[in-house]
Design an enzyme around this catalytic site. Structure first.
Site, mmCIF file in Angstrom:
data_model
loop_
_atom_site.group_PDB
_atom_site.id
_atom_site.type_symbol
_atom_site.label_atom_id
_atom_site.label_comp_id
_atom_site.label_asym_id
_atom_site.label_seq_id
_atom_site.Cartn_x
_atom_site.Cartn_y
_atom_site.Cartn_z
ATOM 1 N N LYS A 40 0.834 -1.207 0.000
ATOM 2 C CA LYS A 40 0.000 0.000 0.000
ATOM 3 C C LYS A 40 0.878 1.270 0.000
ATOM 4 C CE LYS A 40 -3.348 -2.808 -0.083
ATOM 5 N NZ LYS A 40 -4.203 -3.338 0.950
HETATM 6 C C1 LIG Z 1 -5.206 -4.392 1.306
HETATM 7 C C2 LIG Z 1 -6.662 -4.214 1.288
HETATM 8 C C3 LIG Z 1 -7.481 -4.463 2.392
HETATM 9 C C4 LIG Z 1 -6.995 -5.134 3.629
HETATM 10 O O1 LIG Z 1 -5.950 -4.533 4.243
HETATM 11 P P1 LIG Z 1 -4.948 -5.393 5.170
HETATM 12 O O2 LIG Z 1 -4.192 -4.343 5.888
HETATM 13 O O3 LIG Z 1 -4.115 -6.225 4.270
HETATM 14 O O4 LIG Z 1 -5.798 -6.215 6.079
HETATM 15 C C5 LIG Z 1 -8.819 -4.158 2.297
HETATM 16 N N1 LIG Z 1 -9.347 -3.660 1.184
HETATM 17 C C6 LIG Z 1 -8.616 -3.427 0.091
HETATM 18 C C7 LIG Z 1 -9.269 -2.853 -1.120
HETATM 19 C C8 LIG Z 1 -7.249 -3.721 0.088
HETATM 20 O O5 LIG Z 1 -6.526 -3.525 -1.019
#
Ligand SMILES: *Cc1c(COP(=O)(O)O)cnc(C)c1O
Length: 390
Positions: A188
């Site tokens: 991210k």
């Molecule tokens: C990465 C992601 C999540 C979950 O996040 P985590 O921190 O990995 O639990 C939820 N929604 C979307 C769209 C994502 O890309």
């Protein structure tokens, strides 16, 4: 392999983490609250609650909104499964709203239509989770209007959109929503290893999420049912979980946050370069809408042709062989076996999925790498033959 996305960790980041490791408190110390304040201020929200992952944030936000058995949660089919799973964790049913092919986000028209139908059937959703796909904000003002008319909670899945803007405000400001959730997974826009943050303007939601992330325990006498019998006293008012972010992780997040704007600028520059480098290829490129700035978490192209799915597979394999870590975001969630007990048709999402290819975009990607990638992509497309043809 050059991946589709990758974190950037500097010596300063490492130093910040080591500093916490050398201190007395490696979790539940002073750093996680500082990270919360910094994200709250960055987003211009009223409250920010740090959690152990984006998934944990979605789960707790749904729980705090009172989602439970017999309720419906609606989200987009083009997302990571976590956007839907948070409904199942709460015992609710999950349904999907088709996407707008232009933005790849939940279609406001489709949402409106589905709400009209659900109202006649008495099955209106309790929570709607718009997902800012690839970092581009959904049309939150339009969704807010529908929320006011039909009375559902709006929970933004902003996992892709940290650093993005909507109508001149940072995503996470929650001007048009009840809460927003960020993820700090390494792929991210900034990372804490694993981690997440819920932002909101609603004090009661923030307070409840804070309590739920720590077993449902409060140490605040004002929130207790009984009179404390001493300063050690704490109370479990409801069942919660352990979804805390450690100070070790928060230190990394706080350090990374200082470079968020630089990261987004680098991603945007990369996206602009791609729009020039790929302009002559038979592809649909991602765009921006007039009222938002994408955080450019992903760069997804759509392949054309009469059998795009077959071509996509050939192009994918050719690029992987050349060391490009291309990927596909996402397999429509309503096709996952765990969600497919009910047969649903979401034509725009399914058409998008058959053509989609995520190509490398991250702050450390160089112009030279993008140019080389564009050459290889062009070659792969021109050599691709649909499976089953000569
Ligand atoms: C990465 C992601 C999540 C979950 O996040 P985590 O921190 O990995 O639990 C939820 N929604 C979307 C769209 C994502 O890309």
């Amino acid at each position: 392999m050059i991946p589709y996305g990758r974190q950037e960790v500097t010596e300063d980041d490492i130093e910040a983490v080591v500093e916490v490791l050398r201190s007395n408190l490696i979790t539940q110390g002073p750093v996680a609250p500082r990270f919360e304040e910094a994200v709250r201020d960055y987003c211009r929200a009223s409250h920010a609650v740090a959690v152990s992952s984006g998934t944990a944030g979605l789960h707790l936000a749904c729980h705090a909104m009172g989602l439970g058995p017999g309720d419906w949660l609606w989200t987009s089919p083009i997302t990571f499964v976590a956007s839907a799973n948070c409904g199942l964790y709460c015992g609710a049913d999950v349904d999907f709203v088709d996407i707008d092919p232009a933005t790849r986000n939940m279609s406001v028209e489709a949402l409106k239509h589905k709400l009209e139908q659900a109202e006649t059937e008495g099955q209106l959703p309790k929570v709607v989770v718009p997902v800012h796909f690839a970092g581009l904000s959904c049309d939150m003002a339009a969704i807010r209007e529908l929320a006011d008319r039909y009375g559902f909670w709006v929970l933004e899945d902003a996992a892709h959109a940290f650093g993005g803007e909507y109508r001149g405000e940072p995503v996470g400001a929650c001007r048009f929503s009840d809460a927003a959730v960020f993820s700090f997974h390494p792929v991210k826009n900034i990372t804490t290893g694993e981690g997440g943050m819920v932002t909101t303007r609603r004090l009661e939601l923030a307070t409840r999420i804070e309590r739920l992330r720590s077993h449902g325990i409060t140490r605040e006498p004002a929130h207790m049912i009984r009179e404390p019998d001493g300063p050690w006293y704490y109370e479990q008012g409801e069942l919660g979980l352990n979804y805390r972010l450690t100070d070790i992780q928060a230190a990394l997040g706080l350090s990374q946050l200082q470079r968020l704007d630089t990261f987004i600028q680098a991603r945007r520059n990369g996206a602009v370069r791609y729009s020039r480098l790929l302009a002559d290829l038979p592809l649909i490129l991602p765009g921006e809408s007039s009222n938002s700035h994408s955080a450019w978490h992903l760069y997804v192209v759509e392949l054309g042709g009469t059998d795009p799915q077959a071509i996509r597979r050939e192009v994918f394999e050719a690029l992987r062989e050349q060391g490009w870590g291309v990927n596909v975001h996402y397999i429509p969630v309503h096709w996952q076996p765990d969600y497919a007990r009910e047969c649903r048709k979401l034509p725009a999402a399914e058409a998008y999925y058959s053509r989609a290819l995520t190509i490398p975009l991250f702050p450390g990607l160089t112009e030279g790498q993008q140019e080389a990638f564009a050459v290889d992509l062009s070659q792969a497309i021109h050599q691709a033959r649909p499976v089953g043809t000569a």
